[in-house]
Structures are given as structure tokens and as C-alpha cells.
Design a protein around this motif. Structure first.
Motif, PDB file in Angstrom:
ATOM      1  N   MET A 372     -17.147  -9.684   4.216  1.00  0.00           N
ATOM      2  CA  MET A 372     -18.374  -9.379   3.920  1.00  0.00           C
ATOM      3  C   MET A 372     -18.757  -8.141   3.055  1.00  0.00           C
ATOM      4  O   MET A 372     -18.169  -6.913   3.652  1.00  0.00           O
ATOM      5  N   GLY A 373     -19.348  -8.262   2.031  1.00  0.00           N
ATOM      6  CA  GLY A 373     -19.629  -7.370   1.007  1.00  0.00           C
ATOM      7  C   GLY A 373     -18.226  -7.116  -0.025  1.00  0.00           C
ATOM      8  O   GLY A 373     -18.564  -6.304  -0.786  1.00  0.00           O
ATOM      9  N   GLY A 374     -17.301  -7.777   0.055  1.00  0.00           N
ATOM     10  CA  GLY A 374     -16.073  -7.394  -0.561  1.00  0.00           C
ATOM     11  C   GLY A 374     -15.126  -8.823  -0.190  1.00  0.00           C
ATOM     12  O   GLY A 374     -15.365  -9.278   0.877  1.00  0.00           O
ATOM     13  N   GLY A 375     -14.181  -8.941  -1.251  1.00  0.00           N
ATOM     14  CA  GLY A 375     -13.040  -9.809  -1.149  1.00  0.00           C
ATOM     15  C   GLY A 375     -12.208  -9.394   0.154  1.00  0.00           C
ATOM     16  O   GLY A 375     -11.795  -8.169   0.462  1.00  0.00           O
ATOM     17  N   PRO A 376     -11.626 -10.341   0.649  1.00  0.00           N
ATOM     18  CA  PRO A 376     -10.660  -9.907   2.023  1.00  0.00           C
ATOM     19  C   PRO A 376      -9.341  -9.504   1.470  1.00  0.00           C
ATOM     20  O   PRO A 376      -8.714  -8.758   1.971  1.00  0.00           O
ATOM     21  N   TYR A 377      -8.679 -10.113   0.135  1.00  0.00           N
ATOM     22  CA  TYR A 377      -7.445 -10.019  -0.075  1.00  0.00           C
ATOM     23  C   TYR A 377      -6.335 -10.119   1.145  1.00  0.00           C
ATOM     24  O   TYR A 377      -5.785  -9.308   1.238  1.00  0.00           O
ATOM     25  N   ALA A 378      -6.593 -11.309   1.869  1.00  0.00           N
ATOM     26  CA  ALA A 378      -5.704 -11.217   3.124  1.00  0.00           C
ATOM     27  C   ALA A 378      -4.179 -11.741   2.641  1.00  0.00           C
ATOM     28  O   ALA A 378      -4.044 -12.423   1.638  1.00  0.00           O
ATOM     29  N   ASP A 379      -3.284 -11.264   3.461  1.00  0.00           N
ATOM     30  CA  ASP A 379      -1.858 -11.574   3.390  1.00  0.00           C
ATOM     31  C   ASP A 379      -1.179 -11.159   4.456  1.00  0.00           C
ATOM     32  O   ASP A 379      -1.041  -9.837   4.964  1.00  0.00           O
ATOM     33  N   ASP A 380      -0.503 -12.189   4.909  1.00  0.00           N
ATOM     34  CA  ASP A 380       0.119 -12.024   6.154  1.00  0.00           C
ATOM     35  C   ASP A 380       1.685 -12.170   6.027  1.00  0.00           C
ATOM     36  O   ASP A 380       2.386 -12.427   7.022  1.00  0.00           O
ATOM     37  N   ASP A 381       2.211 -12.146   5.017  1.00  0.00           N
ATOM     38  CA  ASP A 381       3.536 -12.111   4.555  1.00  0.00           C
ATOM     39  C   ASP A 381       3.941 -11.088   3.607  1.00  0.00           C
ATOM     40  O   ASP A 381       3.345 -11.095   2.349  1.00  0.00           O
ATOM     41  N   VAL A 382       4.542  -9.843   4.158  1.00  0.00           N
ATOM     42  CA  VAL A 382       4.722  -8.567   3.388  1.00  0.00           C
ATOM     43  C   VAL A 382       6.380  -8.559   3.115  1.00  0.00           C
ATOM     44  O   VAL A 382       6.515  -7.382   2.785  1.00  0.00           O
ATOM     45  N   ALA A 383       6.872  -9.631   3.251  1.00  0.00           N
ATOM     46  CA  ALA A 383       8.398  -9.248   2.683  1.00  0.00           C
ATOM     47  C   ALA A 383       8.610  -8.879   1.390  1.00  0.00           C
ATOM     48  O   ALA A 383       9.379  -8.209   0.983  1.00  0.00           O
ATOM     49  N   ASP A 384       7.767  -9.587   0.552  1.00  0.00           N
ATOM     50  CA  ASP A 384       7.818  -9.416  -0.856  1.00  0.00           C
ATOM     51  C   ASP A 384       7.273  -7.859  -1.216  1.00  0.00           C
ATOM     52  O   ASP A 384       7.852  -7.119  -2.049  1.00  0.00           O
ATOM     53  N   GLU A 385       6.242  -7.355  -0.300  1.00  0.00           N
ATOM     54  CA  GLU A 385       5.764  -5.928  -0.779  1.00  0.00           C
ATOM     55  C   GLU A 385       6.921  -4.949  -0.220  1.00  0.00           C
ATOM     56  O   GLU A 385       7.099  -3.893  -0.945  1.00  0.00           O
ATOM     57  N   PHE A 386       7.733  -5.381   0.629  1.00  0.00           N
ATOM     58  CA  PHE A 386       8.507  -4.425   1.229  1.00  0.00           C
ATOM     59  C   PHE A 386       9.911  -4.268   0.157  1.00  0.00           C
ATOM     60  O   PHE A 386      10.321  -3.160  -0.137  1.00  0.00           O
ATOM     61  N   TYR A 387      10.241  -5.530  -0.275  1.00  0.00           N
ATOM     62  CA  TYR A 387      11.123  -5.406  -1.512  1.00  0.00           C
ATOM     63  C   TYR A 387      10.696  -4.753  -2.629  1.00  0.00           C
ATOM     64  O   TYR A 387      11.450  -4.103  -2.933  1.00  0.00           O
ATOM     65  N   TRP A 388       9.472  -5.044  -3.045  1.00  0.00           N
ATOM     66  CA  TRP A 388       9.021  -4.156  -4.327  1.00  0.00           C
ATOM     67  C   TRP A 388       8.944  -2.856  -4.038  1.00  0.00           C
ATOM     68  O   TRP A 388       9.438  -1.846  -4.859  1.00  0.00           O
ATOM     69  N   ALA A 389       8.361  -2.125  -2.905  1.00  0.00           N
ATOM     70  CA  ALA A 389       8.365  -0.861  -2.603  1.00  0.00           C
ATOM     71  C   ALA A 389       9.854  -0.262  -2.683  1.00  0.00           C
ATOM     72  O   ALA A 389      10.134   0.775  -2.948  1.00  0.00           O
ATOM     73  N   ALA A 390      10.584  -0.740  -2.025  1.00  0.00           N
ATOM     74  CA  ALA A 390      12.055  -0.278  -1.640  1.00  0.00           C
ATOM     75  C   ALA A 390      12.760  -0.445  -3.188  1.00  0.00           C
ATOM     76  O   ALA A 390      13.447   0.636  -3.507  1.00  0.00           O
TER      77      ALA A 390
END
Length: 618
Positions: A372-390
Motif C-alpha cells: 500500500m503506497g509502494g511496491g513490496p519488493y518481496a523476497d524470501d530467498d536471500v542466499a544470493d544476497e548473502f553470497y553477494w555481500a560476502a
């Protein structure tokens, strides 16, 4: 007809009747003015002399047809026969390929003639991709939040007061983004299922507006600023790469001339905002990053940022947002240390805080219901984010525990390239590409493996392209073009370009160049999806302030803005009503109401900027 439409005078009524019949017979997707598109689709800007030069002819004929290349005076300078390609499954049109790659004479105003039709004009030469790279990078200044946009810099049409510094509220004073509270427990319970809130406010002024609304999102801001910095970082480490588009004074921004590369100045505007979104020390979820900030309800069209009178709220922190902050702050730390060591130190501290917070809260996800008022940008798999940040933290620090996290990730040796390249929801390729490029403490064998995987992916995309009559480098396995399909063309082009960097394989260079043709007009609609480029281009993208279509006193999007492109899902009512049954490549309409096919966003333009910087060197 839209601005810039140019019909060849030699294309008669018979040709128009044929294209109308073809479009009506091919399964929907027609729109006002579309029937007048030329049946020969070309890169409406131009082709480099020593690169591939192909056009696509829409025609019912099954046998080869004669074609002629005409110069600006109408004189024939080359000729040949088309290659019949049958029905393109994404366009549902019978097509032929015209290959005039052997012609290398530079010039302006060339046209292709075949089957009673004449194409839009185009150039053969150099210089146009340099302009595109600059314009794609210049897109970010006019979408800054928290600063007045100077018409002397951005162009008078784009001048406006600062957005979300303060605005009159309804019943109380709205301070914009100066002191934003969290969602109320009641609102949060409806969104998250639990009555989350916080007891603090944050000054989250600055950053870039994400798209045509007033929202600012960590995960989309993260990939966007990462790609601008990665384009600059490539110039540091690839032999022959150019700094021309990134140097101090290269861009139309207020910071030009301050001794810092302009692309880093622009990146800093977003990085400073991302740092402000981190939960303060001593508070619950300290070190995590709030997922987003935006209005409590959707704004209409037009809606200028400085006139927004709606209340703003911080949304619950998420693991994905926190890891985006960790990744880009770590990347920024190594790039800014030469120009501002204190800022670089702030970035690195924030990155490490974010990493540890994400490890403590590895499954705090943003839900689809937060819309409501903005996009959700939902993401329930963050293995790729952990890899990128590492990956980014390891490159910057060399710390063993980041290496351990890398090696433990399924993406360390796994395939990280999907058929749409990559996007905000799947960022593992960013880690792979950084590890393959930037000097780090991995072994030579590991870096060679990463480079080989990028080359393999590039060649796979190039092979798929060879099967497509419009030269498409984006070939989704399900045959359907998704939201932001044009962004996928740019992302895949960047992967293929990096594969070329590592091999100097001419076929990969050709694939990248030909992949750009689609964005600039060689597609089933015969439209350039980049504003200001070509004879017939998108100019009514969904935006609250680049909204000339609904308010003639406002401008069109700036030159170099990338439209989202065909989207077979047709999520907005305007497109769903007008494009029902459309062929995937033709599920697009250049109208401000079609937010699912015609949006503009920072992450799409960041992808275009990175891709165009490579093209400019060719």
C-alpha cells in the motif's frame, strides 16, 4: 502518432494494408498508431562500421526477397536477398533477416528498402553510444530526492524544488523525509501479521526516487548503485576500458569539478541515503536496514515530489535490504578510500554492522502484502544476497570469515546466470562478476573458474541469439517476456560484454552489439525503448513528474530513459484492456497509465548505463 514518427515516403498504402493485416492476424497487441509502424525494423540510431548490421523484415512471403541499402540521397549502395526466418514465436509474425554487415562506409541517413517498405533512417559510424552512456548516467540527477534540481544543469524542463524536505500535511506538518516514523502497530499487523513498530524517527532525506512514484527502496537502490560503481570498477581493471563517461566533469551533476569521478559523486548520493536507513545502535534490530520508505497511500498522476502531502513511513527492516547495504557499502568503501577516507571508513563500518545483523536475523523477509503506497519488493530467498555481500566484503577486507561464507554458499561454484540475466531479486551474478574482476585473495584457480563461468554464460546467450530473427539476446525459457524485459536485455548484454572482456572473442562482441539493436528499434513494434534515441521512441513512461502526457507543462522523461518494455503478464488495467492476447514481444504500450509495461526505474537505467559504457568503447 507519437512525436518523432517518420514514415518513409516511398511506403505506400499497400504496404500499410499488409502490416495491418499481419498485426491483426497474429494474436492481438495492436494499439493506436501501431499499424503505421514500418515493416522493416532497424537500430534507429546506428551501427558501428566493423560490427554486425542486421534488420528484420515483417512480410508474408516465404521465399527470399530482394533488399537495397540506400544512402541519404536515395542512391543504392548495397543490395542482397533476405533470409526467410519463419514465424518468430515471441512476435507471432512471419519475418526475414536482412544482413548488410559487409557494408562499412560511415554515413548518416541510411535506409533499408525491401518488399515495398523503407525503414527508419540510421547511421553507420561512431559516437552515438558515447552519447547514450552519458545520457543513461545523467538520468539519476533529475530523480534525486532531497535536493532542488537545477535547470542550468539538468535542463530547464527538469528544474524543480527539492522533494520530501517538507510539505504541507493534512491536519499536521509533514516534514517529508526529515523525521520519518515507523509504521504503526495496527498497520504492521495487517501487513506482517505482527504489530511491529519502532520508537524512533530517522532522517532519510536524499537518495533516488525508485521509479515514477515517491518510494525509495533498499533492494532496488542497492542493485542500482552497485551497477554504477561496477561500471566504474570495470574501467579500473579491464585493459582498454574507457574512463571518459565516469571522469570528473563528464556528467551533468552539481558536483562536477570537485576532483572526484562524477559517477562516484552520483553513487554517493544514494549511498548516503542507504546509510541513513540503518537501524541505530541500542534499538531492536540494530544494524539491520529498513526495507523501504514511502507514502502511506499511492499518489496519482501527475504528482511532483515537492508537492506530496502524504505521510511517510519506514517499513520493517529485512534481511535482503540489510545485505544490499552490506554489499554496496563494502564496494563503495574500496572505491572512495582514494577520494574520501573518512567516508570510506563510514561505509565499511556500516557494511560490517549490516553483515553481522543479517547473520543474526537471516529470515526477516518483506512480504507481498506490504503493497500500500509502494511496491513490496518481496523476497524470501536471500542466499544470493548473502553470497553477494560476502563477496564484496571479502574483496574489500580479505577477512577469512567472509571467505568462509563464500565457500559455504551454493553460489560459490554453482550456476548464477538465469535466462533474464539478473535483477534486484537475484543478485548472485553481481558477486560472481566482482570476484572475477577485482583483485582479491582467492586463488588463481578460483578466479579462473569464475571467469570461465561468465564466458560460458556469455556464449550461451550468444548462441540463443543466433536463433532469433530480431537479434534478441533475451530468450526466456517459457517464451514469455516479463516485467522489465528491456532491463533483461541490458543485463544480459553486460554479461556478454564481460565475457568478451575476458576472451576478446569477436563473436561475443557482435552478440553484445546486436543485443543493443533490439532496444533501439529492431523489435516487433519498431520502437526505440530509449527516450530521445531514434525516429520513433518511447516518451510517455509512467512517472508522476515526467508526466507531459497528462500535463503538458511537465516534461517527458529525460533523454536516455529506458522504458520497461513488453510484459506478457499485463499487470495494469490499462494494458490488460488494450493488449489482451498480445504476442509476448508486443505486450507493450507507450502510455503513462501502463505501469507494468512502461515504467522507468533506477535499476533499469543503471543496467543500461553499464551496458552502454561497454558499447561506447566498441
Amino acid at each position: 502518432m507519437g512525436r518523432g514518427i517518420l514514415l518513409a515516403v516511398t511506403a505506400g498504402a499497400a504496404a500499410l494494408l499488409v502490416v495491418i493485416a499481419l498485426l491483426q492476424a497474429s494474436g492481438g497487441g495492436t494499439r493506436a498508431g501501431m499499424a503505421a509502424q514500418p515493416r522493416i525494423t532497424v537500430n534507429q540510431v546506428g551501427y558501428v562500421p566493423d560490427g554486425p548490421k542486421r534488420a528484420t523484415l515483417i512480410a508474408q512471403a516465404q521465399a527470399a526477397l530482394a533488399w537495397r541499402l540506400l544512402d541519404t540521397e536515395g542512391k543504392e549502395v548495397a543490395s542482397g536477398m533476405t533470409r526467410p526466418a519463419g514465424v518468430d514465436p515471441t512476435a507471432r509474425l512471419n519475418v526475414h533477416v536482412i544482413d548488410f554487415s559487409g557494408f562499412t562506409q560511415a554515413g548518416e541517413g541510411y535506409r533499408i528498402e525491401a518488399d515495398g517498405e523503407v525503414s527508419f533512417p540510421f547511421a553507420i559510424g561512431r559516437g552515438f553510444y558515447e552519447a547514450l552512456a552519458r545520457d543513461a548516467l545523467n538520468y539519476f540527477y533529475p530523480v534525486r530526492s532531497g535536493i532542488a534540481i537545477d535547470g542550468a544543469i539538468a535542463g530547464e524542463a527538469y528544474a524543480r524544488p527539492a522533494g520530501h524536505i517538507s510539505a504541507p500535511g493534512k491536519g499536521e506538518i509533514n516534514q517529508g523525509d526529515r523525521g520519518v516514523p515507523c509504521l504503526s502497530p495496527e498497520r504492521s499487523e495487517r501487513v506482517y501479521g505482527v504489530p511491529w513498530t519502532c520508537d524512533y524517527t530517522l532522517d532519510v532525506t536524499g537518495g533516488w526516487y525508485d521509479a515514477g512514484d515517491h518510494g525509495k527502496y533498499l533492494v532496488n537502490g542497492g542493485i542500482s548503485v552497485a551497477q554504477l560503481m561496477s561500471a566504474y570498477e570495470r574501467a579500473l581493471y579491464v585493459d582498454g576500458a574507457s574512463f571518459a563517461h565516469f571522469a570528473d566533469g563528464a556528467l551533468a551533476i552539481p558536483e562536477a569539478g570537485n576532483g572526484v569521478p562524477d559517477v562516484l559523486d552520483e553513487a554517493r548520493w544514494e549511498l548516503e541515503f542507504l546509510l541513513k536507513m540503518q537501524v541505530p545502535e541500542g534499538k531492536p534490530l540494530a544494524g539491520m536496514a529498513h526495507h523501504k520508505v514511502h507514502d502511506t497511500e499511492w499518489t496519482g498522476l501527475p504528482s511532483l515530489p515537492h508537492e506530496d502531502d502524504k505521510q511517510r513511513r519506514l517499513h520493517r527492516p529485512s534481511t535482503a535490504a540489510t545485505l544490499n547495504l552490506a554489499a554496496v557499502a563494502a564496494q563503495g568503501a574500496r572505491l572512495f578510500v582514494k577520494y574520501d577516507p573518512a567516508f570510506a571508513n563510514r561505509l565499511l563500518k556500516a557494511a560490517e554492522r549490516a553483515w553481522h545483523a543479517a547473520q543474526a536475523h537471516p529470515d526477516l523477509h518483506a512480504p507481498e502484502t506490504d503493497n500500500m503506497g509502494g511496491g513490496p519488493y518481496a523476497d524470501d530467498d536471500v542466499a544470493d544476497e548473502f553470497y553477494w555481500a560476502a563477496a564484496e566484503l571479502f574483496i574489500t577486507t580479505g577477512a577469512v570469515h567472509y571467505r568462509d561464507a563464500l565457500v559455504a554458499s551454493p553460489y560459490f561454484r554453482g550456476d548464477v546466470f538465469r535466462d533474464n540475466g539478473f535483477d534486484w531479486a537475484f543478485v548472485a551474478p553481481l558477486g560472481r562478476m566482482s570476484l572475477s574482476l577485482v583483485p582479491n585473495a582467492l586463488s588463481a584457480e578460483e578466479i579462473a573458474f569464475f571467469r570461465a563461468s561468465i564466458v560460458e554464460a556469455g556464449r550461451r546467450f550468444a548462441a540463443l541469439q543466433e536463433e532469433r530473427a530480431f537479434g534478441q539476446i533475451y530468450v526466456p525459457s517459457n517464451g514469455e517476456y516479463g516485467w522489465g524485459s528491456n532491463h533483461s536485455f541490458a543485463q544480459i548484454g553486460t554479461i556478454v560484454a564481460r565475457a568478451y572482456d575476458y576472451t576478446r572473442d569477436p563473436r561475443l562482441r557482435e552478440a553484445a552489439l546486436e543485443g543493443a539493436d533490439y532496444l533501439l528499434g529492431r523489435n516487433a513494434l519498431g520502437i526505440s525503448y530509449i527516450t530521445g534515441y531514434g525516429s520513433h521512441y518511447a516518451q510517455n513512461q509512467h512517472s508522476g513528474w515526467f508526466a507531459h502526457q497528462v500535463d503538458p507543462s511537465l516534461p517527458h522523461p529525460p533523454k536516455g530513459a529506458l522504458a520497461g518494455g513488453p510484459n506478457a503478464a499485463l499487470q495494469d488495467p490499462f494494458a490488460a484492456e488494450r493488449l489482451a492476447g498480445c504476442a509476448p514481444q508486443r505486450c507493450y504500450i507507450d502510455d503513462i497509465e501502463s505501469w507494468s509495461t512502461n515504467e522507468i526505474t533506477i535499476n533499469w537505467n543503471a543496467a543500461l548505463a553499464q551496458f552502454a559504457a561497454f558499447l561506447a568503447e566498441q
